[in-house]
Design a protein around this motif. Sequence first.
Motif, mmCIF file in Angstrom:
data_model
loop_
_atom_site.group_PDB
_atom_site.id
_atom_site.type_symbol
_atom_site.label_atom_id
_atom_site.label_comp_id
_atom_site.label_asym_id
_atom_site.label_seq_id
_atom_site.Cartn_x
_atom_site.Cartn_y
_atom_site.Cartn_z
ATOM 1 N N ALA A 34 -31.842 2.987 32.052
ATOM 2 C CA ALA A 34 -32.754 3.884 31.348
ATOM 3 C C ALA A 34 -32.927 5.200 32.115
ATOM 4 C CB ALA A 34 -34.111 3.207 31.154
ATOM 5 N N ARG A 38 -31.960 8.797 30.517
ATOM 6 C CA ARG A 38 -32.982 9.848 30.386
ATOM 7 C C ARG A 38 -32.580 11.103 31.142
ATOM 8 N NH1 ARG A 38 -36.708 5.276 30.460
ATOM 9 N NH2 ARG A 38 -37.906 5.289 28.501
ATOM 10 N N LEU A 172 -33.665 -1.727 26.480
ATOM 11 C CA LEU A 172 -32.386 -1.072 26.709
ATOM 12 C C LEU A 172 -31.377 -2.051 27.282
ATOM 13 C CD1 LEU A 172 -34.259 1.534 26.512
ATOM 14 C CD2 LEU A 172 -32.503 2.623 27.885
ATOM 15 N N GLU A 180 -30.102 3.815 24.152
ATOM 16 C CA GLU A 180 -30.934 4.807 24.810
ATOM 17 C C GLU A 180 -32.380 4.572 24.365
ATOM 18 O OE1 GLU A 180 -30.236 8.885 23.564
ATOM 19 O OE2 GLU A 180 -29.086 8.173 21.862
ATOM 20 N N PRO A 181 -33.354 5.200 25.029
ATOM 21 C CA PRO A 181 -34.752 4.965 24.645
ATOM 22 C C PRO A 181 -34.977 5.238 23.158
ATOM 23 C CG PRO A 181 -34.657 6.127 26.738
ATOM 24 C CD PRO A 181 -33.252 6.075 26.221
ATOM 25 N N SER A 183 -37.292 6.499 21.672
ATOM 26 C CA SER A 183 -37.898 7.806 21.417
ATOM 27 C C SER A 183 -36.854 8.874 21.105
ATOM 28 C CB SER A 183 -38.732 8.251 22.622
ATOM 29 O OG SER A 183 -37.923 8.301 23.795
#
Length: 358
Positions: A34, A38, A172, A180-181, A183
Amino acid sequence: MNQAAYRMLISGQDRRLRAVLLRAVLRCFAFVYAAAVRCRNLLYQYGLIRSHAVQVPVISIGNITTGGTGKTPLVIWLCRYLSQKQIRCAVLTRGYKTTAGEMSDEPALLAKSCPGVQVVVHPDRVAGAEKALRDYQPQVLVLDDGFQHQRIQRDLNIVAIDATCPFGYDKLLPAGLLREPISELKRADAAIITRFDLADAQQASHIEQRIRDLAGPIPVARAVHRHTHAIQANGQPLPLEKLRTMKLFVYCGIGNPQAFMHCLQQDGFTIVGNCFFNDHHDYTMQDIKSIAAKAQHCGADMAVCTQKDWVKTAVFCRQIESFSFGAMALELEFAANAEAIEALIDQVIQRQAYKKYE
């Protein structure tokens, strides 16, 4: 660990002590993954890693999770839609375990399902785009499995969300199926909930609401996978009505085999046995002989697979004279809000037309 056991592990269905401990280890790896994802996304967001623009519109079809979201039927639908509009398109795909120019199962299925559409296989999608523009002069590039591939700028970002496992167990990789996240759905311009008919009304409504909470007021369409007929080993179609009178043995090596099974059962077919392989399995003649033996032992009249599996197995199946094999032909069909997706695609086409005459 095979694919089915892995899904049982990350979904929490396996509650043995060993599985509990292994999930804890996977969460540690997921934390590192993660952080890396990110960081990469932030580098693209702030322009520290450059995205490459190309000379024609790019429409990306992708997903937020790994394995079996119904992305390939969606790419096929998009290519056919563009062809109906008299728009030349080419598909850019990385392929799976392939080198540049080599066809694996999904690219081969795309090429066969969309005559006249060039499928360019290249692990470097920027180089693939350059090749497509140089060799085929497409008016639109379709980026297959492109949501995470931010090296190419795109004019439309469409995400496929599988109704049977929409958010990858909210973890994840490798602790879940999220690439991917969650969000990062904020990058999407539209979402299509695939296999919508395999979720109940409450589940479907919840999925749609969560997409809007994460991505904002983007168009969200609903789609189903419809089997149209079976393809026999001799290439002849077999009507569904005939197939419903037969006992079927199911085999496949795809990301979400249970969804394939549920779809067949919902269509009223009699399933007497199955054999699942890992996604992108490289079939051998011995595999097919083993499938035939298992199917006959179950009293099946025919063994059927997906079109993606058929690309790899048809040549072997035709050598088995003592048993019948076939593949289920499938098409994506919109159940709701198709016009919103089509409107976004038309806008991309129109912008390019205006640009051409400026």
